[in-house]
Design a protein around this motif. Structure first.
Motif, PDB file in Angstrom:
ATOM      1  N   ALA A 137       0.788  -1.201  -0.015  1.00 39.09           N
ATOM      2  CA  ALA A 137      -0.054   0.014  -0.110  1.00 39.09           C
ATOM      3  C   ALA A 137       0.819   1.163  -0.090  1.00 39.09           C
ATOM      4  O   ALA A 137       1.672   1.547   0.831  1.00 39.09           O
ATOM      5  CB  ALA A 137      -1.048   0.199   1.260  1.00 39.09           C
ATOM      6  N   PRO A 138       0.649   2.175  -0.909  1.00 39.41           N
ATOM      7  CA  PRO A 138       1.346   3.401  -0.665  1.00 39.41           C
ATOM      8  C   PRO A 138       0.969   4.384   0.128  1.00 39.41           C
ATOM      9  O   PRO A 138      -0.163   4.432   0.534  1.00 39.41           O
ATOM     10  CB  PRO A 138       1.198   4.246  -2.275  1.00 39.41           C
ATOM     11  N   ASP A 139       1.926   4.935   0.798  1.00 46.17           N
ATOM     12  CA  ASP A 139       1.337   5.724   2.032  1.00 46.17           C
ATOM     13  C   ASP A 139       0.776   6.897   1.484  1.00 46.17           C
ATOM     14  O   ASP A 139       1.079   7.624   0.652  1.00 46.17           O
ATOM     15  CB  ASP A 139       2.720   6.231   2.826  1.00 46.17           C
ATOM     16  N   ARG A 140      -0.385   7.428   2.364  1.00 45.40           N
ATOM     17  CA  ARG A 140      -1.083   8.627   2.115  1.00 45.40           C
ATOM     18  C   ARG A 140      -0.147   9.906   2.051  1.00 45.40           C
ATOM     19  O   ARG A 140      -0.514  10.831   0.951  1.00 45.40           O
ATOM     20  CB  ARG A 140      -2.312   8.915   2.868  1.00 45.40           C
ATOM     21  N   SER A 141       0.653  10.083   2.879  1.00 50.72           N
ATOM     22  CA  SER A 141       1.694  11.303   2.817  1.00 50.72           C
ATOM     23  C   SER A 141       2.575  11.236   1.577  1.00 50.72           C
ATOM     24  O   SER A 141       2.716  12.305   1.083  1.00 50.72           O
ATOM     25  CB  SER A 141       2.408  11.324   4.180  1.00 50.72           C
ATOM     26  N   THR A 142       2.958  10.127   1.307  1.00 51.94           N
ATOM     27  CA  THR A 142       3.960  10.090   0.011  1.00 51.94           C
ATOM     28  C   THR A 142       2.873  10.304  -1.045  1.00 51.94           C
ATOM     29  O   THR A 142       3.640  11.092  -2.018  1.00 51.94           O
ATOM     30  CB  THR A 142       4.332   8.494  -0.093  1.00 51.94           C
ATOM     31  N   ARG A 143       1.703   9.719  -1.298  1.00 52.32           N
ATOM     32  CA  ARG A 143       0.786  10.137  -2.424  1.00 52.32           C
ATOM     33  C   ARG A 143       0.815  11.777  -2.714  1.00 52.32           C
ATOM     34  O   ARG A 143       0.672  12.388  -3.544  1.00 52.32           O
ATOM     35  CB  ARG A 143      -0.333   9.557  -2.386  1.00 52.32           C
ATOM     36  N   ALA A 144       0.215  12.503  -1.090  1.00 51.31           N
ATOM     37  CA  ALA A 144       0.153  13.674  -1.256  1.00 51.31           C
ATOM     38  C   ALA A 144       1.522  14.472  -1.588  1.00 51.31           C
ATOM     39  O   ALA A 144       1.375  15.641  -2.525  1.00 51.31           O
ATOM     40  CB  ALA A 144      -0.329  14.334   0.301  1.00 51.31           C
ATOM     41  N   GLN A 145       2.615  14.068  -1.330  1.00 51.18           N
ATOM     42  CA  GLN A 145       3.958  14.716  -1.852  1.00 51.18           C
ATOM     43  C   GLN A 145       4.107  14.550  -3.583  1.00 51.18           C
ATOM     44  O   GLN A 145       4.622  15.464  -4.026  1.00 51.18           O
ATOM     45  CB  GLN A 145       5.140  14.072  -1.118  1.00 51.18           C
ATOM     46  N   ARG A 146       3.462  13.389  -3.697  1.00 50.06           N
ATOM     47  CA  ARG A 146       3.737  13.167  -5.304  1.00 50.06           C
ATOM     48  C   ARG A 146       2.848  13.899  -5.882  1.00 50.06           C
ATOM     49  O   ARG A 146       3.101  14.528  -7.055  1.00 50.06           O
ATOM     50  CB  ARG A 146       3.320  11.779  -5.663  1.00 50.06           C
ATOM     51  N   LEU A 147       1.687  14.208  -5.460  1.00 47.83           N
ATOM     52  CA  LEU A 147       0.698  15.366  -6.179  1.00 47.83           C
ATOM     53  C   LEU A 147       1.117  16.642  -6.125  1.00 47.83           C
ATOM     54  O   LEU A 147       1.357  17.291  -7.004  1.00 47.83           O
ATOM     55  CB  LEU A 147      -0.623  15.435  -5.364  1.00 47.83           C
ATOM     56  N   VAL A 148       1.875  16.947  -4.735  1.00 47.06           N
ATOM     57  CA  VAL A 148       2.475  18.623  -5.079  1.00 47.06           C
ATOM     58  C   VAL A 148       3.568  18.496  -6.155  1.00 47.06           C
ATOM     59  O   VAL A 148       3.956  19.594  -6.681  1.00 47.06           O
ATOM     60  CB  VAL A 148       3.045  18.780  -3.674  1.00 47.06           C
TER      61      VAL A 148
END
Length: 454
Positions: free
Chosen positions: A270-281
């Motif tokens: 599972a990809p971490d939610r914070s990592t995904r948010a950083q990726r969106l940024v």
């Protein structure tokens, strides 16, 4: 006499002492047989102060004496007792002072676990020789899976642990559960069937196959050849998550990745939610930079075109080119604004989806569902109580209707002997006999004057 001397010398060379014979037999036994595996029942176990163990191994028809010296018996992880079934590895030997054939025990383990361990090592060696465990055939896990599949027991703690981790790390990640038994005779076929089903449906990008901890026998279905081949043959990457970190199964070797526990497997896929948010940024920054580069290139192109127009003499052509340039600039600006707006809308949509999955909102929904369920439960209890009261009232009315006391109230009576026997026929009494008559109100004690049987 000369002809007899060689024969006499040959016979003398073959005459053994008892010591020499026993020594020769011991060497033959130890060299020709080497180490053997043997299973049997312990008996006559002796543990003297020297630290060595002496006992017999027997079955239904025979027994053999054994010795296990303290350098080896220190590694035995249990306390042996008479009557216990064990699996031993031993050297066949001879105790020369008595000429007794015996076994020198190198290792000992309970018969059940020992046989399973032997099966485990044999299957591991055979499948490894086929290349089933080669690192070259293992595939990497997807970095952004669109869905995750769980092959485990629907009632086990492992499923709860994995779902908890997946909800925490990636609440918007779809999870498909393929419930199976993970222990017992039916577990192997069900696990294989679940892996094949997941591959046919092709609705997930990665599979987790496993269960919580247990004994070697409990985990044995994950040491079956059919399960190992199903995992190795899966077109979907498979993570093996069986038992605790110290537990190792054949499935771990066949899988694309081994996780020490089911929870750790969920962490890995599972990809971490914070990592995904950083990726969106990061994606937003790249989008802004790309738009800026496009705008700079467009301005540069505009300048070049303007220069070319400046070198054009015919006024009409200059006007046409200028108008065309204005149109292109307008369209370009509009296109860039549209792309920017699309990116902003997409970013806003992702933010809304992320917000919709927030724990506070999910908790509020859960509380509302609990409140509704509690209200329905109270209403159902009240309805059941009303039905019970109504039924009790009906039963009471029916009971009053058939009560003997109601019959007495209409003028009838019940006559008994002093011992309590009910009188229903005149032939049951005789003149002079004492009787007891029960009325609706009160009791009469009477004497029989006459009896008429007609």
């Amino acid at each position: 006499m000369n002809h007899l001397e060689p024969a006499s010398q040959s016979r003398q060379q073959q005459i053994f002492t008892v010591t020499r014979l026993n020594s020769a037999v011991r060497m033959i036994l130890e060299q020709d047989l080497g180490l053997v595996w043997l299973t049997g029942e312990l008996s006559n176990l002796a543990m003297p102060s020297s630290g060595h163990w002496y006992f017999s191994l027997k079955d239904m028809s025979a027994q053999v004496r054994c010795a296990m010296f303290k350098g080896n018996n220190r590694r035995v992880p249990f306390r042996p007792q008479d009557g216990m079934q064990v699996l031993v590895q031993a050297r066949v030997s001879l105790y020369e002072p008595r000429g007794d054939y015996q076994l020198i025990i190198e290792s000992m383990q309970p018969a059940g676990d020992g046989m399973l361990a032997l099966r485990f090592e044999e299957l591991k060696r055979r499948l490894g020789a086929e290349g089933l465990f080669d690192e070259g055939r293992k595939r990497p896990l997807p970095q952004e899976p669109r869905a995750v599949g769980l092959i485990t027991s629907a009632t086990g703690a492992a499923l709860h642990d994995m779902l908890t981790v997946l909800e925490r790390r990636a609440p918007d990640l779809p999870v498909f559960i393929y419930p199976t038994q993970v222990q017992g005779s039916a577990a192997t076929a069900q696990i294989v069937s679940a892996i094949m089903l997941a591959n046919r449906r092709a609705e997930v990008d990665v599979l987790i196959v496993g269960r919580g901890g247990g004994s070697l026998e409990d985990l044995w279905c994950f040491n079956e050849e059919a399960v190992a081949r199903a995992i190795a043959g899966s077109t979907i990457p498979v993570v093996s998550a069986v038992g605790h970190e110290v537990d190792v199964t054949i499935s771990d070797f066949a899988a694309d990745l081994r996780a020490p526990t089911p929870s750790a497997a969920a962490e890995l896929v599972a990809p971490d939610r914070s990592t995904r948010a950083q990726r969106l940024v990061h994606l937003k920054q790249r989008l802004v930079q790309a738009i800026s580069r496009r705008q700079t290139a467009a301005r540069h192109g505009f300048v070049l075109l303007q220069k070319r127009l400046d070198h054009q003499d015919p006024k009409r052509r200059l006007e046409q080119q200028s108008q065309r340039l204005d149109e292109l600039d307008r369209r370009l600006q509009q296109h860039l604004r549209d792309r920017l707006h699309q990116g902003e809308r997409r970013l806003a949509g992702l933010a809304m989806r992320l917000q919709a999955r927030s724990p506070e909102k999910l908790l509020a929904i859960g509380k509302r569902r609990h409140q509704l369920a509690e209200e329905r439960l109270h209403a159902l209890i009240a309805k059941r109580q009303d039905l019970a009261r109504h039924r009790l009232a009906m039963l009471g009315a029916r009971l009053d209707g058939i009560s003997p006391l109601a019959t007495l109230g209409r003028g009838y009576s019940i006559t008994r002997t002093p011992s309590g026997e009910v009188i229903s026929r005149a032939a049951q009494v005789s003149p002079g006999q004492q009787l007891v008559t029960t009325l609706a109100e009160g009791v009469l004690r009477v004497r029989v004057e006459d009896v008429n049987n007609q």
